[in-house]
Design a protein around this motif. Structure first.
Motif, PDB file in Angstrom:
ATOM      1  N   ASP A 169      11.539 -22.329 -28.765  1.00 49.77           N
ATOM      2  CA  ASP A 169      12.850 -22.201 -29.389  1.00 49.77           C
ATOM      3  C   ASP A 169      13.627 -23.510 -29.297  1.00 49.77           C
ATOM      4  N   GLU A 208      13.138 -11.622 -33.752  1.00 50.39           N
ATOM      5  CA  GLU A 208      14.269 -11.968 -34.610  1.00 50.39           C
ATOM      6  C   GLU A 208      14.955 -13.236 -34.125  1.00 50.39           C
ATOM      7  N   ARG A 209      15.061 -13.391 -32.808  1.00 52.05           N
ATOM      8  CA  ARG A 209      15.709 -14.586 -32.274  1.00 52.05           C
ATOM      9  C   ARG A 209      14.877 -15.840 -32.563  1.00 52.05           C
ATOM     10  N   ASN A 265      12.571 -16.291 -34.887  1.00 48.95           N
ATOM     11  CA  ASN A 265      12.543 -16.526 -36.328  1.00 48.95           C
ATOM     12  C   ASN A 265      13.852 -17.142 -36.805  1.00 48.95           C
ATOM     13  N   GLN A 266      14.952 -16.641 -36.288  1.00 51.44           N
ATOM     14  CA  GLN A 266      16.284 -17.159 -36.645  1.00 51.44           C
ATOM     15  C   GLN A 266      16.416 -18.640 -36.298  1.00 51.44           C
ATOM     16  N   ASP A 267      15.814 -19.048 -35.177  1.00 54.04           N
ATOM     17  CA  ASP A 267      15.929 -20.435 -34.723  1.00 54.04           C
ATOM     18  C   ASP A 267      14.850 -21.349 -35.293  1.00 54.04           C
TER      19      ASP A 267
END
Length: 312
Positions: free
Chosen positions: A44, A70-71, A73-75
């Motif tokens: 990340d 989700e975290r 992928n978001q980053d």
């Protein structure tokens, strides 16, 4: 997508004591869950520093697994090689911190999805173009299957001309120090850079002095040892030099993940071809910014934030 950096290992959620000094064997309040797992925090951080990163691992097909994916992928982390397993729950770590800076963990990993990484997930075509593969001692400590997965990934990346970075990330809660030394050896002998804490350098070598221990670690195979000294900064060792790099003064809220983010700063700096002093200073800044928020990934900085700290 051109993935330059990949990590392999545990993806989990972390649930932590709300206040410092609350032991895990007494009733009390917790906060979380937070997306965590040392290889996940590292991946990340690399992505947020502007380098394409990916991770190989497993989560359960549950809400904790969904939170982690989700975290990441978001980053901007590539999660195409993360499996969601319906028959296993996502790994969990419970943690508490004490006023002297120490911490204690209770892990639910070996029988959770975190420990069910398959050799089938190690895709040669995916890893062959990787410039750095990052391995954690915590991943090696989960079970024999995870060790085999990490060793296979190391073999593919090395044979393809990539480099290995290694954080011992020792977890005596999972295995004895003697066993950890044994399972770390194949990675130690193959890595370009090792990134130990002071205690880890001493445990790996048996030497009671961390600086001397780092010099000994160079004999195990790494070309570079970068010692993480927390609030005191870091020290770089090569066969020919020792470089001390001071830390940045910041307000610490939660040190979780600072070492993993430091690792990310080192790998990103080395990919950019910087000299080792600049690499360590950049990594110090990344690690320092990480401790400003509660939760393993919540304080992970982007490149603009790091550059702002460096410029100040």
């Amino acid at each position: 997508m051109n993935i330059e950096v990949v990590s392999v290992g545990e993806l989990l959620v972390e649930v932590m004591r709300e206040k410092v000094g609350q032991p895990l064997d007494t009733p009390g309040t917790f906060v979380g869950p937070f997306a965590s797992g040392a290889p996940a925090i590292f991946a990340d951080a690399v992505a947020k520093l502007g380098v394409q990163s990916g991770i190989i691992g497993s989560v359960g097909k549950d809400d904790f697994g969904k939170l982690i994916l989700e975290r990441l992928n978001q980053d901007g982390v590539d999660i195409t090689h993360v499996s969601s397993l319906k028959d296993y729950t996502t790994g969990v770590a419970f943690v508490t911190y004490f006023s002297d800076g120490s911490r204690k963990f209770i892990y639910h990993l070996p029988q959770a999805a975190s420990g069910k990484i398959s050799l089938d997930q190690i895709d040669k075509s995916y890893l062959s173009g990787v410039k750095y593969l990052h391995i954690m001692g915590s991943s090696l400590s989960i079970n024999e299957q995870c060790q085999k997965v990490c060793y296979k990934a190391v073999e593919i990346v090395k044979n393809s001309g990539g480099k290995i970075s290694f954080d011992p990330n020792l977890r005596p809660e999972l295995l004895s120090v003697e066993k950890i030394r044994q399972i770390c050896q194949p990675v130690l002998s193959s890595c370009e850079v090792i990134l130990p804490s002071e205690d880890e350098a001493k445990m790996l070598t048996g030497n009671k002095d961390s600086l001397t221990a780092c010099k000994e670690l160079l004999n195990f195979g790494p070309k570079i040892v970068i010692l993480k000294c927390g609030a005191r900064g870091s020290v770089v060792f090569t066969p020919n030099e020792k470089i001390e790099v001071p830390s940045f003064k910041v307000k610490e809220v939660d040190p979780t993940g600072a070492g993993d983010c430091f690792d990310a700063g080192v790998v990103v700096g080395m990919l950019r071809g910087w000299d080792l002093r600049r690499v360590a200073k950049f990594a110090n800044a990344v690690g320092a910014l990480t401790v400003g928020k509660k939760g393993p990934m919540e304080g992970t900085p982007n490149l603009d934030q790091v550059n702002h700290l460096l410029a100040g």
